[in-house]
Write a protein that holds these residues in place. Structure first.
Motif, short mmCIF file in Angstrom:
data_model
loop_
_atom_site.label_atom_id
_atom_site.label_comp_id
_atom_site.label_asym_id
_atom_site.label_seq_id
_atom_site.Cartn_x
_atom_site.Cartn_y
_atom_site.Cartn_z
N UNK A 11 0.53 -1.15 -0.08
CA UNK A 11 -0.09 0.15 0.00
C UNK A 11 0.90 1.27 0.08
N UNK A 12 2.01 1.04 0.80
CA UNK A 12 2.85 2.38 1.03
C UNK A 12 3.45 2.70 -0.48
N UNK A 13 3.97 1.70 -1.24
CA UNK A 13 4.60 1.80 -2.29
C UNK A 13 3.46 2.34 -3.55
N UNK A 14 2.18 1.69 -3.53
CA UNK A 14 1.25 2.39 -4.35
C UNK A 14 1.12 3.93 -4.15
N UNK A 15 1.05 4.10 -2.84
CA UNK A 15 0.71 5.61 -2.55
C UNK A 15 1.84 6.45 -3.05
N UNK A 16 3.30 6.07 -2.94
CA UNK A 16 4.28 6.74 -3.21
C UNK A 16 4.36 6.93 -4.59
N UNK A 17 3.90 5.93 -5.43
CA UNK A 17 3.83 6.01 -6.91
C UNK A 17 2.89 6.77 -7.71
N UNK A 18 1.65 6.76 -6.89
CA UNK A 18 0.55 7.62 -7.15
C UNK A 18 0.98 9.20 -6.96
N UNK A 19 1.53 9.35 -5.54
CA UNK A 19 2.07 10.64 -5.39
C UNK A 19 2.91 11.46 -6.43
N UNK A 20 3.95 10.38 -6.87
CA UNK A 20 4.89 10.83 -7.63
C UNK A 20 4.22 11.24 -9.13
N UNK A 21 3.53 10.56 -9.56
CA UNK A 21 2.60 11.01 -10.83
C UNK A 21 1.96 12.42 -10.75
N UNK A 22 1.22 12.09 -9.41
CA UNK A 22 0.36 13.43 -9.11
C UNK A 22 1.21 14.87 -8.74
N UNK A 24 4.13 15.29 -10.05
CA UNK A 24 4.78 15.59 -11.35
C UNK A 24 3.44 16.45 -12.19
N UNK A 25 2.36 16.12 -12.28
CA UNK A 25 1.31 16.70 -13.35
C UNK A 25 0.91 18.07 -12.48
N UNK A 26 0.66 18.09 -11.19
CA UNK A 26 -0.15 19.17 -10.58
C UNK A 26 0.84 19.88 -9.41
N UNK A 27 2.07 19.52 -9.17
CA UNK A 27 2.83 20.12 -8.26
C UNK A 27 2.36 19.54 -7.09
N UNK A 99 11.23 16.17 -12.39
CA UNK A 99 10.87 16.18 -11.03
C UNK A 99 11.52 17.57 -10.31
N UNK A 100 10.72 18.66 -10.45
CA UNK A 100 11.39 19.71 -9.98
C UNK A 100 11.98 19.98 -8.41
N UNK A 101 11.28 19.13 -7.69
CA UNK A 101 11.93 18.96 -6.23
C UNK A 101 13.45 18.58 -6.19
N UNK A 102 13.49 17.70 -7.12
CA UNK A 102 15.03 16.93 -7.08
C UNK A 102 16.05 18.34 -7.21
#
Length: 200
Positions: A11-22, A24-27, A99-102
């Motif tokens: 679940x944690x991995x899925x959340x991180x993956x979804x957050x990375x996509x979000x 990247x798209x929306x900030x 990935x702007x934060x990087x």
């Protein structure tokens, strides 16, 4: 208990993956509820793993940084030292632009930075040092080039990309690596091939 731990980890991995996509798209202000939905979990599960938006952002940040470092390990095993460093600089720029934060991990940490940012910078610096040291030992890079130089170079291109979406930062990186002057042998002579450092 093992099944629960495995489910929680997944679940944690899925959340991180979804957050990375979000992100990247929306900030960084992307909807946490939407992230939970895309991850296939409830909001309560997301908040159980990450108590704040900042914790979630830092987890994504760490994943990205480790991915860049992993590229360095692969390139060192697959390519000659000079080209390995050049290809890693390109890869680091790709990650930083996407990935702007990087980009912040490319800067030396300050006293106010979080432990995650400091650790991220150390990870990238170690990756760069491994490739740079090998390239210098092989005579493919000038001896006076430092890890800070390489990270600052990628950082400058990344910041330019944020300020000017039309800038061809990848072309500028190539110019910085190969130089803009004519070949010492004069017009018509061969220039370093893509992925090779100019000889010094």
């Amino acid at each position: 208990m093992r099944t629960l731990r495995a489910d929680a980890r997944r679940s944690r991995e899925q959340i991180v993956q979804a957050a990375e996509t979000a992100f990247r798209r929306y900030g960084a202000d992307a909807s946490l509820e939407a992230i939970a939905k895309d991850a296939g979990v409830g909001s309560a599960t997301l908040h159980r793993h990450f108590r704040s938006r900042r914790q979630l952002a830092e987890a994504v940040f760490q994943e990205r940084t480790e991915a860049v470092a992993a590229v360095a390990d692969r390139l060192k095993a697959e390519r000659e030292p000079g080209p390995a460093l050049v290809h890693w600089l390109r890869a680091a720029l790709e990650y930083a632009v996407a990935n702007r934060g990087l980009v912040m991990t490319l800067l030396p940490p300050s006293d106010e930075d979080t432990a995650t940012k400091v650790c991220g910078h150390q990870i990238l610096a170690a990756a760069a040092d491994s490739l740079l040291s090998a390239a210098q030992a092989a005579g493919a890079v000038r001896a006076d080039v430092t890890v800070a130089d390489t990270l600052a170079l990628v950082n400058a291109m990344s910041l330019l990309a944020e300020q000017d979406a039309t800038a061809d930062v990848h072309h500028l990186l190539e110019l910085a690596i190969t130089g803009i002057g004519p070949s010492p042998s004069g017009p018509g002579s061969s220039r370093p091939a893509a992925g090779e450092m100019p000889r010094t």
